[in-house]
Design a protein around this motif. Structure first.
Motif, PDB file in Angstrom:
ATOM      1  N   GLY A  24      34.931  23.868  -6.873  1.00 32.59           N
ATOM      2  CA  GLY A  24      35.424  25.086  -6.216  1.00 32.59           C
ATOM      3  C   GLY A  24      34.783  26.366  -6.714  1.00 32.59           C
ATOM      4  N   LEU A  25      33.475  26.327  -6.857  1.00 27.74           N
ATOM      5  CA  LEU A  25      32.753  27.487  -7.409  1.00 27.74           C
ATOM      6  C   LEU A  25      32.475  28.543  -6.342  1.00 27.74           C
ATOM      7  N   SER A  26      32.745  29.788  -6.676  1.00 21.09           N
ATOM      8  CA  SER A  26      32.437  30.907  -5.768  1.00 21.09           C
ATOM      9  C   SER A  26      31.601  31.935  -6.510  1.00 21.09           C
ATOM     10  N   LEU A  27      30.657  32.508  -5.804  1.00 24.52           N
ATOM     11  CA  LEU A  27      29.726  33.434  -6.446  1.00 24.52           C
ATOM     12  C   LEU A  27      29.105  34.313  -5.374  1.00 24.52           C
ATOM     13  N   SER A  28      28.745  35.510  -5.735  1.00 27.10           N
ATOM     14  CA  SER A  28      28.147  36.398  -4.743  1.00 27.10           C
ATOM     15  C   SER A  28      26.980  37.168  -5.355  1.00 27.10           C
ATOM     16  N   LEU A  29      25.938  37.340  -4.549  1.00 32.29           N
ATOM     17  CA  LEU A  29      24.752  38.068  -5.004  1.00 32.29           C
ATOM     18  C   LEU A  29      24.413  39.100  -3.928  1.00 32.29           C
ATOM     19  N   LYS A  30      24.354  40.358  -4.328  1.00 34.84           N
ATOM     20  CA  LYS A  30      24.066  41.416  -3.346  1.00 34.84           C
ATOM     21  C   LYS A  30      22.570  41.435  -3.026  1.00 34.84           C
ATOM     22  N   PRO A  31      22.196  41.858  -1.812  1.00 33.10           N
ATOM     23  CA  PRO A  31      20.764  41.921  -1.473  1.00 33.10           C
ATOM     24  C   PRO A  31      20.016  42.806  -2.464  1.00 33.10           C
ATOM     25  N   GLY A  32      18.911  42.311  -2.976  1.00 33.03           N
ATOM     26  CA  GLY A  32      18.060  43.085  -3.877  1.00 33.03           C
ATOM     27  C   GLY A  32      18.458  43.014  -5.339  1.00 33.03           C
ATOM     28  N   SER A  33      19.586  42.375  -5.634  1.00 32.70           N
ATOM     29  CA  SER A  33      19.992  42.325  -7.052  1.00 32.70           C
ATOM     30  C   SER A  33      19.545  41.022  -7.707  1.00 32.70           C
ATOM     31  N   LYS A  34      19.641  41.014  -9.020  1.00 33.33           N
ATOM     32  CA  LYS A  34      19.201  39.840  -9.778  1.00 33.33           C
ATOM     33  C   LYS A  34      20.388  39.312 -10.562  1.00 33.33           C
ATOM     34  N   LEU A  35      20.678  38.031 -10.355  1.00 34.16           N
ATOM     35  CA  LEU A  35      21.832  37.419 -11.003  1.00 34.16           C
ATOM     36  C   LEU A  35      21.364  36.283 -11.913  1.00 34.16           C
ATOM     37  N   ALA A  36      21.773  36.358 -13.180  1.00 39.95           N
ATOM     38  CA  ALA A  36      21.444  35.273 -14.108  1.00 39.95           C
ATOM     39  C   ALA A  36      22.573  34.263 -14.102  1.00 39.95           C
TER      40      ALA A  36
END
Lengths: 253, 272
Positions: A24-36
């Motif tokens: 049940g993993l949820s995660l979000s990445l905004k356009p242009g950003s960098k997520l480790a």
């Protein structure tokens, strides 16, 4: 292509032997950003990247890439938005020359020869290995192979770069070049890594995976300075945020 | 056993050779593939005891080596690696063909003529195949085959097999190196370890091939291995084909070795 956002909603995944990896993993990445994406071995980082690339299918939940909800029907379209860089560059470099490898994606995209040449030349210049175009990948050093592997996906003009352990097995200078390159790119990035210094330097945000779920997500400099949280998740705070063992002071970031 | 890393390096050397520019490299892949195919057909068309009539065909590999600037050592190295196989195939001839034949002033078993003919034919065939890959490259060969109407699936299988050999060699190199470092200086692989090693090798290469396939799929691979477009089939390509096809036809129809011998005899007689 414009930078793409990424939304993972309640992803559940188990391998065929029944071993649950993500629950049940949820995660979000905004356009242009960098997520480790950080976590101990076996925390599900590589599995998660495989799911984002459509190499694996979740048992439930949805993956949204730049507004496109990933499913078998639109896999081809979704993959045009993603540039996936494997942990081992030898998996990614399989033709007789660096140029052919970099041109592989654009050729499959149906571009004409001139456009393929333009894309490949631009990608090779971006990563700084234009002079290696005719070399067989077999003859490259580890750092050069890594750059070539990144060029193979940049030539496809993706909106989202997915990188699995990009700094693994690189010497300090090659690692520095890699960080400079990645910070100069405008694409959104999802980076699975054990290199917390890289995460801290490159990514505004970090998600810590533990036991198949996101244990914590937020600003990198906050999360990666939380030694208690990191210790609980089987990680170690990067040297640059640790307190000096002599005077107890922390470096200002 | 030969060091697998050297075998792997030699494998990639062929790829490097094919990226050069020369009067041969610059020909259209179809011209090179068609010439090689014609060469092989002509070789196969000679009788099983013909030797001297085939010898003029050596002009093709010799001239190609010179024009393509490929060092003969590259060819000899590969010929040396297949020589045991060639000799093993040809060695059966003297065993089964014992009927005597006259060769000049000597009488020998007919099988020895077949042996010589087979060795020459197989050597020329291997040489031609090597020169094709070393000048057109595997991508060029694929383009040539597709242009000649060979089905896409067959060409993809050929290309994938070629790449799988490289991948397998890389895995063999890693495994044998790991084994050597822990074998206490003993040469070769112990029989008790060989089975698990081969099994492990197949599993590792299968796993690796899966990852390579994933990397290809993620970059739009849909079953067709696209290797770029070749330049147009031009006048030099036509002339190249016609020149060699003409020469092969002459060698096939006229016994050049005998004709040259007769001319030499006549010249020698005139001088006497």
């Amino acid at each position: 292509m414009n930078a793409c956002g990424l939304d993972l909603n309640a992803i559940r995944f188990s391998y065929p032997d029944g071993r649950p990896v993500l629950g049940g993993l949820s995660l979000s990445l905004k356009p242009g950003s960098k997520l480790a994406l950080v976590g101990a071995n076996g925390s599900g980082k590589s599995t998660l990247l495989g799911l984002v690339a459509g190499l694996l299918q979740p048992q439930s939940g949805s993956i949204d890439i730049g507004g496109l909800t990933l499913c078998k029907r639109n896999l081809k379209e979704a993959r045009q938005r993603i540039g996936f860089v494997f942990q081992d560059p030898d998996d990614q470099l399989f033709t007789g020359s660096v140029y052919d490898d970099v041109a592989f994606g654009p050729r499959n995209g149906g571009l004409d020869q001139a456009a393929v040449r333009e894309r490949a030349d631009a990608a090779l210049s971006t990563v700084g290995i234009a002079d290696l175009a005719d070399r067989p990948p077999f003859r490259l050093s580890g750092g050069e192979k890594r750059m070539a592997a990144i060029a193979t996906v940049l030539s496809m003009d993706p909106g989202l770069l997915v990188l699995d352990e990009p700094s693994a097995a690189l010497d300090p200078k090659a690692r520095r070049r890699l960080i400079s390159l990645l910070s100069s790119l405008s694409q959104s990035m999802l980076i699975a890594t054990h290199d917390l210094e890289l995460a801290l330097e490159l990514c505004d945000e970090t998600a810590i995976l533990f036991g198949g779920a996101v244990e914590a997500a937020g600003r990198s400099k906050d999360l990666l300075a939380d030694e208690g949280l990191l210790d609980r998740c089987g990680l170690e705070a990067p040297l640059s945020v640790r307190a000096c063992p002599v005077c107890g002071k922390r470096a200002a970031r | 056993m030969r060091d697998p890393s050297r075998t792997l390096a030699a494998f990639y050397t062929v790829d490097e050779l094919s990226r050069r520019h020369s009067p041969v490299h610059d020909r259209h892949p179809l011209a090179l593939s068609a010439t090689t195919a014609a060469f092989m057909v002509v070789i196969a068309s000679f009788g099983r005891r013909e030797v001297s009539t085939i010898l003029p065909l050596f002009l093709y590999p010799c001239l190609t080596l010179a024009l393509a600037d490929v060092r003969p050592a590259e060819l000899f190295r590969r010929l040396a690696s297949v020589a045991p196989l060639i000799l093993a195939i040809a060695a059966l001839s003297p065993v089964f063909e014992t009927a005597p034949v006259r060769v000049g002033p000597w009488t020998i078993a007919g099988g020895w003529l077949s042996f010589g003919s087979l060795v020459v034919k197989l050597t020329l065939t291997v040489t031609a195949a090597f020169l094709l890959v070393a000048t057109a490259g595997m991508g060029g060969v694929a383009r040539g085959l597709r242009a000649a109407g060979v089905p896409r699936l067959a060409v993809v299988v050929l290309q994938m097999t070629y790449r799988y050999v490289a991948l397998l060699l890389a895995e063999v190199t890693t495994m044998t190196r790991a084994h050597e470092l822990r074998s206490g200086g003993r040469r070769g692989v112990d029989r008790s370890v060989l089975g698990p090693m081969i099994g492990g090798l197949l599993l590792r290469s299968y796993d690796r091939a899966g990852r390579v396939y994933d990397a290809m799929s993620l970059r739009g691979f849909d079953g067709e291995y696209r290797v770029g477009q070749a330049s147009r089939f031009g006048v030099p390509d036509t002339l190249y084909c016609l020149a060699w096809l003409g020469y092969f036809a002459i060698v096939r129809l006229v016994d050049l070795a005998e004709a040259l011998g007769r001319i030499a005899n006549r010249l020698a007689g005139g001088m006497l």
